[in-house]
Structures are given as C-alpha cells and as structure tokens.
Design a protein around this motif. Structure first.
Motif, PDB file in Angstrom:
ATOM      1  N   LEU A 148      32.137  53.837  46.842  1.00  0.00           N
ATOM      2  CA  LEU A 148      31.187  53.151  47.568  1.00  0.00           C
ATOM      3  C   LEU A 148      31.064  53.607  48.951  1.00  0.00           C
ATOM      4  O   LEU A 148      30.139  53.564  49.665  1.00  0.00           O
TER       5      LEU A 148
ATOM      6  N   ASN B 217      34.902  48.726  35.640  1.00  0.00           N
ATOM      7  CA  ASN B 217      33.418  49.104  35.838  1.00  0.00           C
ATOM      8  C   ASN B 217      33.447  50.511  36.335  1.00  0.00           C
ATOM      9  O   ASN B 217      32.669  51.141  35.750  1.00  0.00           O
ATOM     10  N   TYR B 218      34.039  50.645  37.329  1.00  0.00           N
ATOM     11  CA  TYR B 218      33.911  51.831  38.058  1.00  0.00           C
ATOM     12  C   TYR B 218      34.380  53.024  37.133  1.00  0.00           C
ATOM     13  O   TYR B 218      33.943  54.129  37.163  1.00  0.00           O
TER      14      TYR B 218
ATOM     15  N   CYS C 176      29.115  56.586  48.902  1.00  0.00           N
ATOM     16  CA  CYS C 176      27.548  56.322  49.013  1.00  0.00           C
ATOM     17  C   CYS C 176      26.879  55.821  50.064  1.00  0.00           C
ATOM     18  O   CYS C 176      25.920  56.387  50.684  1.00  0.00           O
TER      19      CYS C 176
ATOM     20  N   ALA D 267      24.557  52.125  39.998  1.00  0.00           N
ATOM     21  CA  ALA D 267      25.913  52.676  39.728  1.00  0.00           C
ATOM     22  C   ALA D 267      26.028  54.018  39.192  1.00  0.00           C
ATOM     23  O   ALA D 267      26.552  54.915  39.755  1.00  0.00           O
ATOM     24  N   GLU D 268      25.465  54.247  37.992  1.00  0.00           N
ATOM     25  CA  GLU D 268      25.399  55.458  37.412  1.00  0.00           C
ATOM     26  C   GLU D 268      24.461  56.517  38.144  1.00  0.00           C
ATOM     27  O   GLU D 268      24.626  57.725  38.179  1.00  0.00           O
TER      28      GLU D 268
ATOM     29  N   LEU E  53      26.295  48.000  44.434  1.00  0.00           N
ATOM     30  CA  LEU E  53      25.888  48.206  43.199  1.00  0.00           C
ATOM     31  C   LEU E  53      26.023  47.351  42.232  1.00  0.00           C
ATOM     32  O   LEU E  53      27.206  46.792  42.340  1.00  0.00           O
TER      33      LEU E  53
ATOM     34  N   ASP F 130      20.291  48.954  45.107  1.00  0.00           N
ATOM     35  CA  ASP F 130      19.899  48.712  43.408  1.00  0.00           C
ATOM     36  C   ASP F 130      18.940  47.706  43.379  1.00  0.00           C
ATOM     37  O   ASP F 130      19.252  46.548  43.556  1.00  0.00           O
TER      38      ASP F 130
ATOM     39  N   LEU G 226      29.651  47.026  40.561  1.00  0.00           N
ATOM     40  CA  LEU G 226      30.785  47.524  41.484  1.00  0.00           C
ATOM     41  C   LEU G 226      30.902  46.913  42.546  1.00  0.00           C
ATOM     42  O   LEU G 226      31.805  47.114  43.684  1.00  0.00           O
TER      43      LEU G 226
ATOM     44  N   VAL H  52      32.020  53.821  34.730  1.00  0.00           N
ATOM     45  CA  VAL H  52      30.848  54.437  35.183  1.00  0.00           C
ATOM     46  C   VAL H  52      31.229  56.258  35.485  1.00  0.00           C
ATOM     47  O   VAL H  52      30.685  57.286  35.192  1.00  0.00           O
TER      48      VAL H  52
ATOM     49  N   ARG I  39      37.126  53.026  43.379  1.00  0.00           N
ATOM     50  CA  ARG I  39      35.895  52.331  43.443  1.00  0.00           C
ATOM     51  C   ARG I  39      35.518  51.908  44.957  1.00  0.00           C
ATOM     52  O   ARG I  39      34.416  52.439  45.314  1.00  0.00           O
TER      53      ARG I  39
END
Length: 280
Positions: free
Chosen positions: A168, A72-73, A171, A145-146, A232, A180, A235, A76, A164
C-alpha cells in the motif's frame, strides 16, 4: 481470462458508447505511450483496468468475501505473480469529464511473447502520466487491488512487496492519487459522510467512473482525496500522517463529547447513577 488475442495491426475500432479502442502491441507501444504523455496536461484523470489469465484473487483465497486483510493481499499477490500475459485498458479524461481524443481507449497487450508490448515499459508509462498530472490528476480503477498490484509488480524493482502495508505504501508512492471505485461506492468517510459514489453503484454499469469525474469537481473532493487515496477493496489503506492525525482528533472529539454529556447528566442525577451508564 483467456490469453490475449493474436496480434493485429494496432488500428482502432469502435467500441460501446462510441469509444474507439486502439490495440497496442510491441510495434506501436512507444508511439502510443508518447501520445499519452502529451495528453497528460489536458487529461489528468486516468482510468485503468487489468485482466490476466488465471483465477481471480478471491478464488485463490478460497473465499467469496474478504476475510483478513493480510490473507487477501496474499491471494492478490499470488494471482498477479502467476500472470504471464495480460491486457491493460486505459482511458484519459479531463477534469470536466471529457474523454481524450474523442473517446479513445488504449488496450495494451502485455507479456514476454513475440509481438506483445513490454509490461514494465507500459506500467512505467502509466505511472509517469499519474505523477506528471499531480496535484490535479488521479488514477482510477474498478478492481483496485489486482489492477494496482499488476502495475506495482512491473514498476517496483524486485516485484510485489511481501507485506500488505509495504504494498500500500508503494501504491501511494507510485500513484499519489489512486482511487478504487468499489471502495468509493461502499465505504463511508472517516468523518462519517456516506459513500461518495453510493448512488452510482446502485445504477451499475460504467456510471461509477462518470460519477467520479463529477465528484472531482465538487468542493468537498479534498476530503475524498485524503480519506480514499490508495484505499483498496479488501486490503484497506496505508495510514499516512494526516489520516493518523484525523483519527486521533476524532477520538479526542468523541471523548470531549462523552465528558460533556456526563456533566449534563450530573446536573440532574447523583454520581452513582452516572457511573452505571455506558457512553458510546
């Protein structure tokens, strides 16, 4: 998303629900970023939404539902790295739920083209607001995420991290309280509480953000802050020291509970019977 519209004069216009949308381009970006800094003390909660050209991450991954966190990461990251222009919407709210300046929403038109606002300067401005409002503030997204990846791409030197877990952590450093709304609507807390915004999710629309503002005034919001910050959708979350301790404590509690039930069973049954029972 199609490319941003042609440059206007930056004047606001009425949007849905009486909100006033103010378009921000290169010529008025510094003025509006300064205004946002001035509002930080009274309006510590920011809602941000990013849209950019190109397919969303789930299409790039070839899946319509999250599969692996690392995959997934990668999707993204690829989606955001391909973006050459974007629009970033920003609204500010007080802890009482009041929107700044009578419902003003900033719509930044970002990119490298003539007249477009500078992505790095704007993203750094959003980060400065988030950090200036700690510990009372929060940055809230509806597509965490995006949205977060676009901001981090233009804040961190060298662009988006390769992994990933590194993303994070970035972030968490850039936005100490990042939430989120989709996660808040769908995931239970580590302590087993239901999703904090489950009811708002059922109602749909923009009610989730209003529900978040109400949640921020609740006495148990401290647990939400710990369990959901930088968590997120698709993620996961980067475990901090407190979360790791909570997981260990939870495991130890469950083990103590299992042993207690075993002792209670031994009072009425022999050991062979107890050994054949699985405890969950």
């Amino acid at each position: 998303m199609s490319p941003p519209p042609r440059q206007g004069h930056g004047h606001g216009h009425a949007g849905r629900g009486g909100m006033r949308v103010v378009d921000v381009w290169a010529h008025n970006q510094d003025q509006e970023l300064a205004r946002i800094r001035e509002l930080a003390r009274g309006f510590p909660i920011a809602a941000v939404a990013v849209s950019h050209e190109g397919p969303p991450a789930f299409l790039l991954s070839g899946q319509t539902f999250p599969h692996t966190l690392e995959g997934n990461y990668e999707a993204v990251r690829a989606s955001v790295e391909r973006a050459t222009s974007a629009q970033v919407g920003l609204a500010l709210a007080s802890r009482d739920g009041e929107l700044a300046m009578g419902g003003r929403v900033w719509r930044f038109h970002l990119g490298a083209g003539a007249g477009l606002a500078n992505p790095r300067r704007v993203c750094l401005g959003i980060r400065a607001h988030a950090r200036a409002t700690m510990p009372r503030g929060a940055l809230v997204t509806s597509d965490g995420a995006e949205d977060a990846a676009y901001l981090i791409r233009h804040i961190v030197d060298g662009g988006l991290p390769r992994r990933r877990d590194e993303f994070l952590r970035a972030c968490g450093v850039c936005f100490p309280a990042l939430y989120d709304l989709r996660v808040l609507a769908e995931w239970t807390t580590p302590a087993g509480h239901p999703p904090p915004l489950a009811a708002a999710a059922a109602g749909g629309g923009s009610g989730a953000f209003r529900a978040f503002l109400a949640l921020a005034q609740d006495a148990w919001f401290w647990e939400v802050k710990v369990a959901y910050s930088a968590f997120l959708y698709g993620l996961g979350a980067a475990d901090n020291e407190f979360l790791v301790r909570r997981k260990i404590d939870k495991a130890e509690h469950e083990e103590r509970d299992r042993r207690l039930r075993e002792l209670l069973l031994l009072q009425g049954h022999d050991e062979a019977f107890v050994r054949n029972i699985s405890f969950f």
